[in-house]
Scaffold this active site. Structure first.
Site, PDB file in Angstrom:
ATOM      1  N   ALA A  11       0.589  -1.429  -0.051  1.00 52.97           N
ATOM      2  CA  ALA A  11       0.025   0.003  -0.142  1.00 52.97           C
ATOM      3  C   ALA A  11       0.806   1.187  -0.009  1.00 52.97           C
ATOM      4  O   ALA A  11       0.276   2.453   0.104  1.00 52.97           O
ATOM      5  CB  ALA A  11      -0.941   0.004   1.297  1.00 52.97           C
ATOM      6  N   SER A 139      -3.793 -10.881 -13.157  1.00 52.04           N
ATOM      7  CA  SER A 139      -3.138 -10.306 -14.400  1.00 52.04           C
ATOM      8  C   SER A 139      -3.933 -10.835 -15.546  1.00 52.04           C
ATOM      9  O   SER A 139      -4.362 -12.122 -15.534  1.00 52.04           O
ATOM     10  CB  SER A 139      -1.564 -10.431 -14.540  1.00 52.04           C
ATOM     11  OG  SER A 139      -1.130  -9.991 -15.572  1.00 52.04           O
ATOM     12  N   TYR A 164       5.832 -15.287 -13.527  1.00 55.74           N
ATOM     13  CA  TYR A 164       4.880 -14.350 -13.161  1.00 55.74           C
ATOM     14  C   TYR A 164       3.599 -14.807 -13.677  1.00 55.74           C
ATOM     15  O   TYR A 164       2.445 -14.836 -12.841  1.00 55.74           O
ATOM     16  CB  TYR A 164       4.996 -12.842 -13.740  1.00 55.74           C
ATOM     17  CG  TYR A 164       4.104 -11.872 -13.379  1.00 55.74           C
ATOM     18  CD1 TYR A 164       4.262 -11.087 -12.091  1.00 55.74           C
ATOM     19  CD2 TYR A 164       3.141 -11.507 -14.273  1.00 55.74           C
ATOM     20  CE1 TYR A 164       3.505 -10.384 -11.626  1.00 55.74           C
ATOM     21  CE2 TYR A 164       2.328 -10.564 -13.804  1.00 55.74           C
ATOM     22  CZ  TYR A 164       2.393  -9.690 -12.579  1.00 55.74           C
ATOM     23  OH  TYR A 164       1.476  -8.979 -12.082  1.00 55.74           O
TER      24      TYR A 164
END
Length: 284
Positions: A11, A139, A164
């Site tokens: 964050a 994603s 990824y």
């Protein structure tokens, strides 16, 4: 979002910062999860300054360490009796093979194992809210095949983008599996693609002289956080679970992600990898 308690991982910058700020602007109490205390505190103060909301708390966690994730859970539990929204945003793309403190491939550890463990450790707090929401940042880059043994170990022929894609496919498999098993608890579990967002992480592979140009064609963190805010705060999103969103609507993911046997196999292996008991929550 008044009186709601929201946790956002990663964050202190990028999409996570924009999401935390957006939820704070709506009146929620925010638990910012960051790795670095100095950067996290700077981000916390900035959100307070911009929103006027002082109910912003910083908790530290190194998401590459399962011990650190457990410490984060304990720190949260000592302060809060419920959690209304968990935003699993933090992730990483690593340009060379690395191994986490627990012996896992680093991309898989940070992007998948950490949110898997954190979500399970806080399930009872999410259920205590009576309308808990889990928002997983995935994603559009999703692997079309998944070798579980290869996923957890650094490979000799390492590809950062392949690692990824594998981790983000695992996040989607987790989302679908948990949504079905939590369907009677009031907890909504959804995943999303935030778009191609300009952040320090997303431009690591772009040559320095091209980054100003890349910024012209990529979304801002605030634009990338819009869908997170929708899934976290909108009334209609609370009635939806087990979906993957891109743009402004639910869309399909790669065919492999709907394989229920693979979902279960990954889930059961993940319990073992993270040291969770087999009955972390009941499954058929």
């Amino acid at each position: 979002m008044n009186e709601k308690v929201c946790m956002v991982t990663g964050a202190n910058s990028g999409i996570g910062f924009a999401a935390a700020k957006g939820l704070a602007a709506q009146g929620a109490a925010i638990v910012m999860v960051c790795r670095n205390r100095e950067r996290g505190e700077e981000a916390r103060k900035e959100i307070v300054r911009q929103t006027g909301n002082e109910r912003i708390e910083l908790l530290l966690c190194d998401l590459s360490s399962l011990r650190s994730v457990r410490d984060l859970s304990e720190a949260f539990r000592s302060r809060w009796d419920r959690l209304d929204v968990l935003v699993n945003n933090a992730g990483g793309l690593f340009d060379r093979p690395q191994t986490s403190a627990d012996g896992f491939e680093m991309t898989f550890a940070v992007n998948y194992l950490a949110p898997f463990l954190l979500t399970h450790l806080l399930l009872d707090k999410l259920q205590a809210s009576n309308n808990g929401r889990i928002v997983n940042v995935a994603s559009v880059m999703q692997a079309k095949a998944l070798d579980l043994d290869a996923a957890i170990a650094p490979q000799a022929s390492y590809s950062s983008f392949k690692a990824y894609r594998t981790a983000k496919l695992a996040v989607i498999l987790m989302t679908y599996f948990m949504a079905e098993r939590l369907s009677d608890t009031g907890i909504a579990v959804n995943a999303l693609h935030p778009g191609v967002v300009y952040t320090p992480q997303s431009t690591r592979g772009v040559p320095g002289f091209l980054r100003p140009l890349a910024k012209l064609f990529m979304s801002s963190p605030e634009q990338g956080a819009r869908l997170i805010l929708h899934l976290a705060a909108s009334p209609e999103a609370g009635a939806s679970s087990g979906k993957y969103y891109a743009g402004s609507r639910a869309v399909s993911t790669v065919p492999l992600s709907y394989d229920s046997q693979l979902q279960r196999k990954l889930y059961e292996r993940s319990l073992h990898w993270t040291g969770l008991p087999e009955n972390a929550f009941p499954i058929d």
